[in-house]
Design a protein around this motif. Structure first.
Motif, short mmCIF file in Angstrom:
data_model
loop_
_atom_site.label_atom_id
_atom_site.label_comp_id
_atom_site.label_asym_id
_atom_site.label_seq_id
_atom_site.Cartn_x
_atom_site.Cartn_y
_atom_site.Cartn_z
N LEU A 32 6.43 8.18 -6.39
CA LEU A 32 5.46 8.99 -5.66
C LEU A 32 4.38 8.09 -5.05
O LEU A 32 3.99 8.27 -3.88
N LEU A 33 3.90 7.12 -5.82
CA LEU A 33 2.93 6.17 -5.28
C LEU A 33 3.51 5.38 -4.12
O LEU A 33 2.82 5.13 -3.11
N ALA A 34 4.77 4.97 -4.27
CA ALA A 34 5.41 4.23 -3.19
C ALA A 34 5.52 5.08 -1.93
O ALA A 34 5.21 4.62 -0.83
N ALA A 35 5.96 6.32 -2.10
CA ALA A 35 6.12 7.21 -0.94
C ALA A 35 4.78 7.46 -0.26
O ALA A 35 4.69 7.46 0.98
N ALA A 36 3.73 7.65 -1.05
CA ALA A 36 2.41 7.89 -0.47
C ALA A 36 1.92 6.67 0.30
O ALA A 36 1.37 6.79 1.40
N GLY A 37 2.14 5.48 -0.28
CA GLY A 37 1.71 4.26 0.40
C GLY A 37 2.45 4.03 1.70
O GLY A 37 1.84 3.69 2.73
N VAL A 38 3.77 4.23 1.67
CA VAL A 38 4.58 4.03 2.88
C VAL A 38 4.22 5.07 3.94
O VAL A 38 4.11 4.75 5.14
N ALA A 39 4.02 6.33 3.51
CA ALA A 39 3.67 7.39 4.46
C ALA A 39 2.32 7.11 5.11
O ALA A 39 2.14 7.29 6.32
N ALA A 40 1.35 6.65 4.30
CA ALA A 40 0.03 6.34 4.86
C ALA A 40 0.12 5.19 5.85
O ALA A 40 -0.50 5.21 6.92
N TRP A 41 0.91 4.16 5.49
CA TRP A 41 1.08 3.03 6.39
C TRP A 41 1.73 3.46 7.70
O TRP A 41 1.31 3.07 8.79
N ALA A 100 1.69 6.39 9.06
CA ALA A 100 0.82 7.27 9.83
C ALA A 100 -0.47 6.58 10.28
O ALA A 100 -1.31 7.19 10.95
N GLY A 101 -0.61 5.31 9.90
CA GLY A 101 -1.82 4.59 10.27
C GLY A 101 -3.06 5.05 9.52
O GLY A 101 -4.18 4.86 9.99
N VAL A 102 -2.85 5.63 8.34
CA VAL A 102 -3.96 6.13 7.53
C VAL A 102 -4.42 5.04 6.56
O VAL A 102 -3.59 4.41 5.89
N THR A 103 -5.70 4.82 6.47
CA THR A 103 -6.25 3.84 5.54
C THR A 103 -6.59 4.53 4.22
O THR A 103 -7.41 5.45 4.19
N LEU A 104 -5.93 4.12 3.16
CA LEU A 104 -6.18 4.72 1.84
C LEU A 104 -7.48 4.17 1.27
O LEU A 104 -7.94 3.09 1.65
N PRO A 105 -8.10 4.91 0.35
CA PRO A 105 -9.34 4.43 -0.26
C PRO A 105 -9.16 3.06 -0.90
O PRO A 105 -8.08 2.71 -1.38
N ALA A 106 -10.23 2.28 -0.91
CA ALA A 106 -10.17 0.94 -1.50
C ALA A 106 -9.72 0.99 -2.94
O ALA A 106 -10.15 1.87 -3.70
N HIS A 107 -8.84 0.10 -3.31
CA HIS A 107 -8.35 -0.06 -4.68
C HIS A 107 -7.52 1.15 -5.16
O HIS A 107 -7.25 1.25 -6.35
N TRP A 108 -7.15 2.03 -4.25
CA TRP A 108 -6.40 3.23 -4.66
C TRP A 108 -5.10 2.85 -5.36
O TRP A 108 -4.80 3.34 -6.45
N HIS A 109 -4.32 1.97 -4.74
CA HIS A 109 -3.02 1.61 -5.30
C HIS A 109 -3.17 0.92 -6.65
O HIS A 109 -2.48 1.27 -7.62
N ALA A 110 -4.09 -0.06 -6.74
CA ALA A 110 -4.28 -0.80 -7.99
C ALA A 110 -4.72 0.13 -9.11
O ALA A 110 -4.23 0.04 -10.24
N HIS A 111 -5.66 1.02 -8.82
CA HIS A 111 -6.15 1.93 -9.86
C HIS A 111 -5.04 2.81 -10.40
O HIS A 111 -4.87 2.98 -11.61
N GLU A 112 -4.26 3.38 -9.51
CA GLU A 112 -3.23 4.32 -9.97
C GLU A 112 -2.05 3.62 -10.63
O GLU A 112 -1.39 4.18 -11.50
N MET A 113 -1.78 2.39 -10.24
CA MET A 113 -0.73 1.65 -10.94
C MET A 113 -1.17 1.33 -12.37
O MET A 113 -0.36 1.38 -13.31
N LEU A 114 -2.46 1.01 -12.56
CA LEU A 114 -2.95 0.66 -13.89
C LEU A 114 -3.23 1.89 -14.73
O LEU A 114 -2.75 2.01 -15.87
N PHE A 115 -4.02 2.82 -14.20
CA PHE A 115 -4.50 3.94 -15.00
C PHE A 115 -3.63 5.20 -14.86
O PHE A 115 -3.82 6.16 -15.61
N GLY A 116 -2.71 5.17 -13.90
CA GLY A 116 -1.78 6.28 -13.76
C GLY A 116 -0.42 5.91 -14.32
O GLY A 116 -0.06 6.31 -15.43
N PHE A 117 0.32 5.11 -13.58
CA PHE A 117 1.67 4.73 -13.98
C PHE A 117 1.70 3.99 -15.32
O PHE A 117 2.34 4.43 -16.28
N ALA A 118 1.02 2.83 -15.40
CA ALA A 118 1.11 2.00 -16.59
C ALA A 118 0.57 2.73 -17.82
O ALA A 118 1.15 2.64 -18.91
#
Length: 389
Positions: free
Chosen positions: A26-35, A37-55
């Motif tokens: 889901l994180l991968a799909a969101a990141g690819v979709a945002a990229w 669509a040219g959408v800039t995700l919030p700073a540190h969004w991916h790192a935070h969710e990989m650590l505090f969500g997935f891991a």
């Protein structure tokens, strides 16, 4: 069958492994979709969710399944377990909706799971006979503290980055302690079953020295220490962890897939320490980023060990033989390829490589969920049951 009594809530590995394995793609799909669509995700969004969500989901599943077997604590199941899973989901929803919610509400939702988990673990861990298990509690609290610091950063990018780095080191610590407990045990079982001897007996002075070096390295990195002092600490961690891993004699059990995955994870850990030592010593080409070691650990070490442990736990605790299905054989190779692709992306500066790495890595966990998901939501097989391929 009422929801709290469904097989999904019989043991913590069931909901939390499933949530973590599904969250990765889901994180991968969101990141690819945002990229795309040219959408800039919030700073540190991916790192935070990989650590505090997935891991965190995988860590909770492992801890709450391992502690009853290894430390003798009561197993969490039913409604209390469902509550913890709901809190994990609430944290993810709140973080995704953070642009539209009060910051205090997002932080409270995101911190509810680790704080409630610590509160539940404290009394039984305090009563266990082997005091070493009490170390789990400060580790959980340290992860919560790092997340709290992230939320307290309130737009301060440097402080948020430091909080995420602290959380990363908590995972490195948990990886080396937990993996260092389980890997030699499982390796010894495989070696003895094959008549190939056993790992060397645990050297507690070596364990203490490796832990001290790791804590010193983590503290220095979070404090921003760089250059020769940091390189020396990374080299010490590399040597001591390498000595520790060599004593497990994992090369004699590489034909046991569940054991090979654990040792592959530790190989990536050693690679991470080596890359950090070289970077801090100024021995990497200038164009190469200093954070190469982070990718080696998060993508390679965590990915390999998580898949191996998740598969072992799912097989054993659902009544299946400890032989991974052939349908999962490709997942470890996908993680290895993803790690190499992520390192290549950092070295080459090619924007296409990170996407390839993310897709490979998330596909491994999606494939794991596709194969094992039906085991997690169904009753366990009777003892001696034949695993379905």
């Amino acid at each position: 069958m009422s929801a709290p009594h469904a097989p999904l809530w019989a043991s913590a590995f069931r909901p939390f492994f499933l949530l973590g394995a599904l969250y990765a793609p889901l994180l991968a799909a969101a990141g690819v979709a945002a990229w795309g669509a040219g959408v800039t995700l919030p700073a540190h969004w991916h790192a935070h969710e990989m650590l505090f969500g997935f891991a965190t989901a995988i860590v909770v599943g492992v801890l709450l399944t391992a502690l009853p077997s290894w430390a003798g604590t009561a197993e969490l199941h039913g409604a209390p377990l469902a509550t913890l899973a709901a809190l994990w989901l609430a944290g993810r929803v709140a973080f995704w909706a953070s642009p539209w919610l009060p910051a205090a509400l997002v932080a409270a939702a995101d911190l509810a799971l680790p704080l409630l988990l610590a509160a539940w673990l404290a009394p039984p861990l305090w009563r266990v006979r082997r005091r070493v298990w009490r170390a789990v509690l400060p580790i959980v609290l340290a992860l919560a503290a790092a997340n709290a610091a992230f939320h307290a950063a309130a737009g301060d990018a440097a402080l948020a980055q430091r909080a995420l780095r602290a959380a990363l080191w908590v995972l490195v610590l948990l990886f080396t302690l937990g993996g260092g407990l389980l890997t030699p045990v499982f390796t010894g079982n495989a070696l003895r079953a094959a008549g190939r001897g056993a790992p060397a007996a645990t050297s507690w002075p070596l364990e203490a020295a490796a832990l001290a070096a790791l804590l010193a390295l983590a503290g220095a990195d979070v404090a921003g220490v760089a250059g020769a002092p940091a390189a020396g600490l990374a080299l010490a961690a590399l040597v001591l962890q390498g000595w520790r891993v060599a004593r497990w004699r994992g090369w004699r059990a590489l034909d046991a897939p569940l054991v090979a995955g654990l040792h592959a994870g530790f190989a990536w850990l050693l690679a991470a320490f080596a890359l950090k030592a070289l970077a801090d010593a100024g021995l990497l080409p200038r164009a190469w980023p200093d954070a190469l070691w982070v990718h080696a650990f998060t993508v390679g070490a965590l990915g390999q060990v998580m898949l191996s442990l998740m598969t072992r736990v799912a097989l054993r605790h659902t009544g299946r033989a400890l032989q991974p299905p052939r349908a999962l054989a490709w997942t470890g190779w996908a993680v290895a390829a993803a790690t190499l692709a992520r390192l290549a992306a950092a070295v080459l500066g090619d924007a296409s490589w990170p996407g390839a790495a993310l897709l490979l890595w998330s596909a491994a966990f999606a494939g794991w969920a596709a194969v094992t998901g039906r085991w997690l939501i169904a009753p366990s097989l009777p003892r001696g049951g034949v695993p379905r391929r």
